[in-house]
Structures are given as structure tokens and as C-alpha cells.
Design a protein around this motif. Structure first.
Motif, PDB file in Angstrom:
ATOM      1  N   PRO A 208       0.820  -1.207   0.000  1.00 51.80           N
ATOM      2  CA  PRO A 208       0.000   0.000   0.000  1.00 51.80           C
ATOM      3  C   PRO A 208       0.856   1.260   0.000  1.00 51.80           C
ATOM      4  O   PRO A 208       1.957   1.269   0.541  1.00 51.80           O
ATOM      5  CB  PRO A 208      -0.812  -0.131   1.289  1.00 51.80           C
ATOM      6  N   GLY A 344      -7.321   4.352  12.279  1.00 48.88           N
ATOM      7  CA  GLY A 344      -7.336   3.784  10.917  1.00 48.88           C
ATOM      8  C   GLY A 344      -5.931   3.829  10.333  1.00 48.88           C
ATOM      9  O   GLY A 344      -5.049   4.516  10.869  1.00 48.88           O
ATOM     10  N   ALA A 348      -1.341   6.135  10.959  1.00 50.22           N
ATOM     11  CA  ALA A 348       0.068   5.763  11.175  1.00 50.22           C
ATOM     12  C   ALA A 348       0.999   6.831  10.618  1.00 50.22           C
ATOM     13  O   ALA A 348       2.193   6.856  10.922  1.00 50.22           O
ATOM     14  CB  ALA A 348       0.357   4.424  10.492  1.00 50.22           C
TER      15      ALA A 348
END
Ligand code: KG4
Ligand code: ZN
Length: 411
Positions: A208, A344, A348
Motif C-alpha cells: 500500500p 485507521g 500511522a
């Protein structure tokens, strides 16, 4: 163990086995009293889906089927408790991929039936919020004052919730109240994490995209490229409630706390085209494909990016974080929130944490984030969110099914 009013449990009791399978992580955890995570096991399918640049639903379901039994076994074994000790089984009922959700739900139902223990359905988004509240309790911090404004920001979601806990006055001080949410903002198109993933793909970076962009953004000039966000028309709230904080400057102009992230992705694409960056993008894509072991943040990856690319990455992140920050703090002010929670996968992000913390300090408002391990999908957050429902005996029936578009709260 429970008294008639459903308030006889303290947080030192009650073992909940949480199961999560809404997207590309199969996870199980044992949490005591909604607070102590005795185990938290996550089997990620990230490497599998990375080959396709996004989650492939059919592959996700198949992997969940393969992983769910060993992951639950591992969670029990690491927690040191046996299945017979478990007081309830909690599982994500939505939102998420239908087939993926069904694997966790079917297994949780079978376990709950076999053990004769209650089943609790949990909204995945509520889980993300409770990851933060659970860790605050683990640190024995005083509970944040309510209402809270929660930003849940991940690959599938970008939502703002006003969160409150309703307490029955007849209940004792330390008893649980049910949580109530009002959805005061949401993305009208892409989620913020989706924008990270798509922009990383456009730039020839890995999947991702969040961690790649996060680590490269510090090397570029965040003011090199100006991005703007569409003004979103305010929409009437479905419950008809008005803004409680009428003195707030943002309230007067009928603000919208919604988000839109599809425009910035197109703007990045246009920038790549007009600045003739396509060749360097393809060279980077080929270099990374030839060296799959390269991880975000390594010097070799930085070496694959010229100054123009690093500036574009830094400017993209600066704009996205700025937009999340403005909408969140404006909503917090308009609704009179006493604290902010950010959760969520995108929570981060280092720049996001730094700028949210600085703005919160400036306003004298507490802000809390999950640890990095609990920012992304996990089952400890599902077991934690299930705790008040367990105490209040809000159990699911055997008709519990997957709800891919499940909403959280009103609004
Ligand atoms: O919560 P999550 O694991 O799964 C969903 O429910 O979507 O979030 C995954 C998302 C991905 O879009 C990923 O790119 C993003 O979180 N992400 C980040 C970072 N780490 C993960 N975005 C920005 N910065 C990060 N450090
Ligand atoms: Zn999630």
C-alpha cells in the motif's frame, strides 16, 4: 457473574475473543474487560494483493478461509486461556467485503454456538475508535471528556464521528454506557488512504502507498506544488440536529465537514503528464519490480526518486494532511468536542500525527492516536468495542449476517 441490570462486571473480568476479517487481514485477539489485550494476532495478505496493486475480493475470502482457524488458535495459545474460558465471541459484521466478512462471521457463529457463549456483532469503524480508547485505558489515563470527535481514516473510509457514551443515571459510576455516534463528515468519493495508494501507484511506488509516501515526503519541499480541494456543499443532517456550538465561526456559514480526495489524484496525474515525469515513473516502477525486497524508507528507494518527484510527494501529503486537519478541527469546534481521536491505517502517518498534535496543543484540546500496531486492522479493537455491548447484554442472534455497507451512527 452478571447482575440483573447488566452492570455487575468490572474491567478485570470478562474475556472476549475478537475476530476480524473485513478486508485483507485475518485477525483474532483475546481481550480482558475491554482493556487488556492478552493476545493480538494478525495474518496480513498484503504481499498477496500487492501484486495486483489493490485488494482482490475473491483472493481475500480464500485467504481468510485458509487463515481463520490457525489465527484464532494462535490468539488463544498466546493469551494462555482456553476456549472454555472465553465469555463471548465478538466479530466484525461490516462494513467490508461481503465474502471476507462472511468467513469471520460464520466461524464466530459456530464457535459461539458450540461453546454456548454469546455472540456480539461489531461495526469495524467503531472498532477503530475503540483501539485508541482501549490503549488509553491500558496506560491508566483518565478517560477523555466527552463528546469526542473521531476521525477514522483508512484505505476504505474517511469519516468524522461525534462520539458520546450514554449513561443510565441508575447505574453506578464505573458501569458501562452504550456508545452513540453521529456521522458528521465523510468522503464523497475516495478515502484518504485510497488517494495515498492511487498516487503511489501513479508514481511507480509500492502497495500500500501510505508507508512509501510517508517515508519519502520528508525529503521533498511540501510547498513546491499547490493543491486545492473542492468546496463541498453542506448537506442537511438526517437527524435534523443543528450545530450545538452556535458561537463557533464555522457554524455561521453552514459548513460541510465532508471530504473529497479524487480531485487531488487527478491533479497529481496531470502534474506527471505536464512535467514530463512519465519516463522516470516507469524507470522507478521497473527498478522496484526487479527488487521486490526493497522496503519503504530505504536509501535505495530514495535514490530512485529525483527532486521533482520528492517535491510532488511532499506537496501531496502536505495537502491531504492539511485537509484532514482543517475539517477535523473545524468539526470539533462546531460540535463542541472535548477531545479528538484519530484512527485507521492513515493514522500511522508521521506528518499527520505531528501536525494534529501541534494543532491540538495550540487549541488546548487532547488528541489521541493508536499505537502503530493498532492503527491498521486488528481484532483487539473489535473485542474492545464489544465490551460495552457485552456488559449491556446487547448480543447478536443467530441471524447475524455480513453487512458490507454497514453505517455507524446517525447523520
Ligand atoms: O485501516 P487499514 O489497515 O485498512 C482499511 O480499513 O482500509 O488502512 C490501510 C490504509 C492504506 O490505504 C494505506 O496506504 C494507509 O492505510 N496507510 C498509510 C500509512 N500506513 C498505512 N497512509 C499514510 N501514511 C502511512 N504511514
Ligand atoms: Zn480498517
Amino acid at each position: 457473574m452478571r447482575d440483573g441490570s447488566g452492570t455487575g462486571l468490572s474491567r478485570t473480568q470478562g474475556l472476549i475473543l475478537g475476530i476480524e476479517s473485513s478486508c485483507d487481514e485475518t485477525a483474532a485477539a483475546v481481550v480482558r474487560g475491554g482493556t487488556d489485550a492478552l493476545s493480538n494476532v494478525v495474518a496480513s495478505q498484503m504481499n498477496l494483493h500487492a501484486n495486483y496493486g489493490g485488494v482482490v475480493p475473491e483472493l481475500a475470502s480464500r485467504e481468510h478461509l485458509r487463515n481463520v482457524v490457525p489465527v484464532v488458535r494462535e490468539a488463544l495459545s498466546r493469551s494462555g486461556v482456553s476456549l472454555d474460558d472465553i465469555d463471548a465471541v465478538a466479530v466484525t459484521e461490516g462494513p467490508g467485503l461481503a465474502g471476507a466478512l462472511l468467513v469471520g462471521i460464520t466461524y464466530a457463529k459456530a464457535l459461539s454456538f458450540g461453546l454456548g457463549k454469546p455472540l456480539i456483532g461489531v461495526n469495524h469503524l467503531e472498532g477503530h475508535i475503540h483501539a485508541v480508547l482501549m490503549e488509553a485505558r491500558q496506560r491508566a489515563e483518565a478517560p477523555m471528556e466527552l463528546p469526542l470527535l473521531a476521525l477514522v481514516v483508512s484505505g476504505g473510509h474517511t469519516h468524522l464521528y461525534l462520539a458520546e457514551q450514554t449513561r443510565d443515571l441508575a447505574e453506578t459510576q464505573d458501569s458501562e454506557g452504550a456508545w452513540r455516534y453521529r456521522n458528521v463528515g465523510r468522503t464523497v468519493d475516495d478515502a484518504a488512504g485510497e488517494a495515498y495508494d492511487k498516487v503511489a501507484k501513479l508514481l511507480g511506488l509500492g502497495y500500500p502507498g501510505g508507508p512509501w509516501i510517508d517515508s519519502l515526503a520528508v525529503r521533498g519541499n511540501p510547498r513546491a506544488v499547490k493543491f486545492s480541494f473542492a468546496q463541498i456543499k453542506p448537506r442537511p443532517h438526517r437527524d435534523g440536529a443543528s450545530l450545538p456550538n452556535k458561537k463557533a465561526p464555522v457554524a455561521a456559514s453552514g459548513p460541510s465537514f465532508d471530504f473529497s480526495f479524487s480531485g487531488i489524484k487527478t491533479a497529481v496525474l496531470r502534474h506527471i503528464e505536464t512535467r514530463h515525469m512519465r519516463e522516470s515513473v516507469e524507470a522507478r516502477r521497473a527498478a522496484l519490480a526487479a527488487k521486490l525486497e526493497l522496503k519503504p524508507g530505504s536509501d535505495e528507494v530514495v535514490g530512485l526518486c529525483d527532486a521533482q518527484t520528492l517535491d510532488l510527494i511532499a506537496s501531496f501529503q502536505y495537502a491531504v494532511v492539511g485537509n484532514l486537519l482543517r475539517q477535523t478541527f473545524a468539526a470539533a469546534e462546531a460540535f463542541g468536542a472535548r477531545g479528538i481521536v484519530v484512527s485507521g491505517g492513515v493514522a500511522a502517518n508521521r506528518e499527520l500525527r505531528r501536525r494534529f498534535q501541534a494543532e491540538a496543543d495550540r487549541r488546548g484540546l487532547p488528541v489521541a492516536f493508536p499505537s502503530l500496531a493498532l492503527s491498521t486492522d486488528n481484532a483487539a479493537m473489535i473485542a474492545a468495542a464489544a465490551w460495552p455491548k457485552f456488559v449491556l447484554e446487547q448480543f447478536a442472534g443467530d441471524d447475524l449476517g455480513a453487512t458490507p455497507q454497514l453505517r455507524l451512527g446517525q447523520g
